[in-house]
Motif scaffolding. Structure first.
Motif, PDB file in Angstrom:
ATOM      1  N   GLU A  56      57.718 -80.866 -32.964  1.00  0.00           N
ATOM      2  CA  GLU A  56      58.296 -79.721 -33.115  1.00  0.00           C
ATOM      3  C   GLU A  56      58.460 -78.981 -34.271  1.00  0.00           C
ATOM      4  O   GLU A  56      57.870 -78.176 -35.065  1.00  0.00           O
ATOM      5  CB  GLU A  56      59.389 -79.120 -32.464  1.00  0.00           C
ATOM      6  N   LEU A 103      62.690 -76.798 -43.115  1.00  0.00           N
ATOM      7  CA  LEU A 103      61.367 -76.719 -42.294  1.00  0.00           C
ATOM      8  C   LEU A 103      60.308 -76.101 -43.340  1.00  0.00           C
ATOM      9  O   LEU A 103      59.852 -74.983 -43.077  1.00  0.00           O
ATOM     10  CB  LEU A 103      61.914 -75.553 -41.207  1.00  0.00           C
ATOM     11  N   SER A 107      63.847 -69.951 -27.802  1.00  0.00           N
ATOM     12  CA  SER A 107      63.046 -70.685 -28.567  1.00  0.00           C
ATOM     13  C   SER A 107      61.699 -69.704 -28.874  1.00  0.00           C
ATOM     14  O   SER A 107      61.187 -68.979 -27.727  1.00  0.00           O
ATOM     15  CB  SER A 107      62.691 -72.141 -27.837  1.00  0.00           C
ATOM     16  N   ASN A 108      61.009 -70.220 -29.757  1.00  0.00           N
ATOM     17  CA  ASN A 108      59.843 -69.087 -30.071  1.00  0.00           C
ATOM     18  C   ASN A 108      58.634 -69.284 -28.973  1.00  0.00           C
ATOM     19  O   ASN A 108      57.709 -68.474 -28.692  1.00  0.00           O
ATOM     20  CB  ASN A 108      59.184 -69.128 -31.252  1.00  0.00           C
ATOM     21  N   ARG A 148      55.128 -78.883 -36.014  1.00  0.00           N
ATOM     22  CA  ARG A 148      54.575 -77.523 -35.561  1.00  0.00           C
ATOM     23  C   ARG A 148      55.171 -76.554 -36.195  1.00  0.00           C
ATOM     24  O   ARG A 148      54.537 -75.438 -36.820  1.00  0.00           O
ATOM     25  CB  ARG A 148      54.597 -77.328 -34.032  1.00  0.00           C
ATOM     26  N   LEU A 149      56.356 -76.323 -36.492  1.00  0.00           N
ATOM     27  CA  LEU A 149      56.849 -75.070 -37.195  1.00  0.00           C
ATOM     28  C   LEU A 149      56.577 -74.999 -38.453  1.00  0.00           C
ATOM     29  O   LEU A 149      56.230 -74.071 -39.227  1.00  0.00           O
ATOM     30  CB  LEU A 149      58.454 -75.555 -36.955  1.00  0.00           C
ATOM     31  N   THR A 163      52.966 -73.807 -38.742  1.00  0.00           N
ATOM     32  CA  THR A 163      52.822 -72.246 -38.699  1.00  0.00           C
ATOM     33  C   THR A 163      53.490 -71.440 -39.571  1.00  0.00           C
ATOM     34  O   THR A 163      53.200 -70.597 -40.089  1.00  0.00           O
ATOM     35  CB  THR A 163      53.318 -71.871 -37.469  1.00  0.00           C
ATOM     36  N   ASP A 164      54.813 -71.938 -40.023  1.00  0.00           N
ATOM     37  CA  ASP A 164      55.379 -71.077 -41.267  1.00  0.00           C
ATOM     38  C   ASP A 164      54.665 -71.361 -42.412  1.00  0.00           C
ATOM     39  O   ASP A 164      54.638 -70.232 -43.155  1.00  0.00           O
ATOM     40  CB  ASP A 164      56.793 -72.072 -41.522  1.00  0.00           C
ATOM     41  N   LYS A 185      62.594 -69.000 -37.776  1.00  0.00           N
ATOM     42  CA  LYS A 185      61.326 -69.400 -37.112  1.00  0.00           C
ATOM     43  C   LYS A 185      61.265 -70.028 -35.819  1.00  0.00           C
ATOM     44  O   LYS A 185      60.193 -70.432 -35.200  1.00  0.00           O
ATOM     45  CB  LYS A 185      60.536 -70.026 -38.342  1.00  0.00           C
ATOM     46  N   MET A 186      62.295 -70.702 -35.557  1.00  0.00           N
ATOM     47  CA  MET A 186      62.483 -71.322 -34.253  1.00  0.00           C
ATOM     48  C   MET A 186      62.719 -70.602 -32.874  1.00  0.00           C
ATOM     49  O   MET A 186      62.410 -70.988 -31.985  1.00  0.00           O
ATOM     50  CB  MET A 186      63.660 -72.425 -34.413  1.00  0.00           C
TER      51      MET A 186
END
Lengths: 176, 469
Positions: free
Chosen positions: B142, B277, A109-110, B145-146, B149-150, A94-95
């Protein structure tokens, strides 16, 4: 980028290697020592292609070792900022994704993947466009642009981007 | 007499080569200082730069340098001539624009370079994600944010996160040298490492270890993977964790790169969700050690420890014979993993199908609590001969456990009481329970109920007569 250059190195050799095979011993030791290493200046030494010349040996005090200055030709690989490179994807998450170009580890990176590509989790995680026509997953080949490099003693790290014209997947393993 | 150095000599030719490269490519390599060259280049073709201004794809760092040089030029030019007024204006506007764009928040780093702009970063902020890839580090913003979205992605697939412990939860391992003489027979029974997906007892000679998977674990992982995105989180070291992941998930379909070992944690002797995450409100943890998750007890489902080998029993101070010595094993259909899978299913069902509020605001911790409270709902428990005298009953672990399971606890017997928990059948309350036809059970009944997430048959936990009676 690959370069064919001449480098020089002082090789130490134990007296037991002296004799008629001295030169061969020197060369094989040189290959063992140098091939596969990195230097910040020249990058990754891929292969030695020839010996330019072997200088006069100097006996080291106290040990009996002899040091030969050896000039050799070799192929080196060094990524540059701004260079466009082809690489194989090794891991998608996902990164973003990780890719390899020989010894070089590249992370994209995404943030730097086009916005229309979305992450899909599952046993084969991937980034796919909404119409499903383009897919980045493990073993995909991608063309990317390097925006940052760092060279360690044994590894080269790079940051890459595919958010630019003419970058992205060049070969999809599923359709091949 | 001359001493020769060991270091490789940089001949003049190689120096020339590098200088040539740097000049040709106008790029900063780690060893050289290309700024001067940039100044020259920019000075030479000022107009070219103006054309480039529209080009958004220009590299951030290059822009940075250009900005600096342009500013300098600006000053000089404004002092010198006014004929270039138009161009100047353009330059100034562009410089301002690009300055704004240049401020990169550096959301994370890979090999000490910003993942967004490629700049070298030396500060060690954020959390390391070594388990995903060497040299990867992400800043807190970050991560947030991840995670969000995840989370959306995951909820769309009707999944939650599940963090699984290895030792004593999914399997049991022992050093080969710690095998007792009556366990030696296991060496002949171990399954082949060629086809890992069928066996359950493995001898890992190269690690000097023997590992037994908990019965039902394969079914458990298969079914849980449909409801959860699963992580392994163990206090073992990284090589061990990866080896165990290979045994549990030979096709790498459940965990992929989500294997976290003690080398990856941020705190010693603690497990934390900061390296996971996933949003904390959607994480369920299965572990046998409550103390490892001090900050995330609400996410935790405590597991009954799986002791297969004698050394493992010994380690926790049990004197009894181990499962391996008794040549038996945990029951497959009624074991701890089977019952916890039922509980997980219930949690998953409740989270997605029963809650009314919108999906993003749901909290699995709340669901966990609700499901747990269902287990002993309607029971009223009185303890007898369980707590030491003068001990504040409300703070005893068993009392708390019973309340967590939804039972009401009381110190006095009355007709609404349903269960008397006692270690001694001779006490006044125990005899009252027998007379009033209430359940009289051993404290282990509560513990077993707590581990198995369902009310256990009371007749399996009889209370024996005390010594003094």
């Amino acid at each position: 980028m690959f370069f064919h250059i001449v480098l020089e190195r002082n090789m130490q050799l134990h007296p037991r290697h002296f004799g008629r095979n001295l030169r061969e011993n020197l060369v094989s030791k040189l290959m063992k020592d140098v091939e596969g290493t990195c230097s910040g200046r020249h990058g990754f030494v891929v292969a030695i292609t020839g010996i330019e010349n072997v200088g006069k040996g100097l006996i080291r005090d106290g040990t009996g070792f002899v040091t030969f200055p050896v000039k050799y030709q070799c192929v080196v690989f060094r990524p540059f900022k701004g260079e466009v490179l082809e690489a194989v994807v090794t891991m998608v998450n996902k990164m973003g994704f990780f890719a390899e170009a020989g010894p070089v580890q590249i992370f994209v990176s995404n943030h730097l993947i086009p916005d229309d590509m979305e992450f899909q989790s599952g046993d084969m995680p991937n980034y796919t466009t909404s119409d499903g026509s383009v897919k980045i997953q493990k073993d995909s080949e991608v063309r990317l642009k390097i925006i940052g490099t760092r060279v360690d003693a044994t590894e080269i790290f790079c940051i890459g981007t595919i958010k630019d014209d003419f970058l992205g997947v060049i070969n999809d393993p599923t359709t091949a | 007499m001359s001493l020769v150095t060991d270091s490789p000599v940089h001949s003049s030719s190689s120096d020339d080569f590098a200088a040539l490269l740097d000049a040709e490519l106008e790029v900063g390599s780690s060893g050289s200082s290309p700024d001067e060259e940039d100044v020259e280049a920019d000075g030479d073709n000022n107009n070219d730069n103006n054309d480039d201004h529209d080009d958004d794809d220009d590299l951030d760092s290059q822009r940075n340098k250009r900005c600096k040089t342009e500013k300098l030029e600006d000053l000089e030019e404004s002092r010198g001539s006014t004929s270039q007024g138009l161009i100047e204006d353009k330059i100034v506007i562009h410089a301002e624009l690009s300055l704004k764009k240049d401020i990169c928040t550096h959301p994370g780093s890979f090999g000490q370079m910003c993942i967004l702009c490629g700049q070298r970063l030396d500060d060690e902020s954020g959390v390391t994600f070594g388990y995903i890839h060497k040299g990867l580090r992400l800043g807190n913003d970050e991560i947030v944010r991840l995670r969000s979205t995840d989370m959306k992605n995951l909820l769309r697939h009707k999944k939650l996160y599940l963090v699984l412990d290895l030792d004593h939860t999914l399997l049991n391992s022992t050093q080969l040298m710690h095998l007792t003489p009556d366990e030696e027979y296991l060496k002949g029974q171990s399954d082949s490492l060629q086809d890992v997906s069928r066996g359950s007892l493995f001898m890992l000679d190269f690690m000097h270890m023997m590992t037994k998977l908990r019965p039902f674990v394969r079914t458990f992982l298969k079914e849980a993977s449909e409801m959860f995105e699963m992580y392994i989180y163990t206090m073992g070291d990284r090589p061990y964790a990866l080896e165990m992941a290979k045994l549990l998930d030979p096709r790498r379909e459940y965990f992929s790169d989500r294997v976290i070992s003690r080398d990856d944690g941020t705190q010693k002797h603690q497990k934390g969700l900061d390296v996971v995450l996933g949003q904390e409100s959607a994480v369920v943890i299965l572990d046998d050690t409550e103390n490892a998750w001090m900050k995330h007890k609400d996410n935790l489902i405590l597991m009954e420890r799986y002791h297969y080998f004698a050394s493992s029993c010994h380690q926790f101070g049990y004197k009894c014979k181990s499962l391996s010595q008794l040549k038996s094993d945990e029951s497959e259909p009624d074991g701890a993993l089977a019952s916890v899978l039922k509980a997980l299913r219930q949690i998953h069902h409740m989270f997605f199908d029963e809650l009314d509020c919108n999906l993003a605001s749901r909290d699995v911790r709340q669901v966990l609590k609700t499901v747990q409270e269902e287990v002993l709902k309607g029971c009223k428990i009185v303890f007898s001969h369980v707590f030491p005298t003068n001990f504040p009953a409300e703070s005893h672990p068993l009392w708390k456990m019973a309340e967590q399971l939804g039972a009401t606890c009381s110190t006095e017997t009355d007709l609404s009481v349903t269960h008397v928990v006692s270690t001694d059948a001779g006490t006044e309350k125990s005899r009252w329970a027998v007379k009033e036809k209430k359940f009289l059970v051993h404290p282990r009944w509560i513990e077993a109920t707590n581990y198995l997430w369902q009310k256990q048959p009371e007749e399996n936990f009889p209370v024996s007569q005390g010594k003094n009676q």
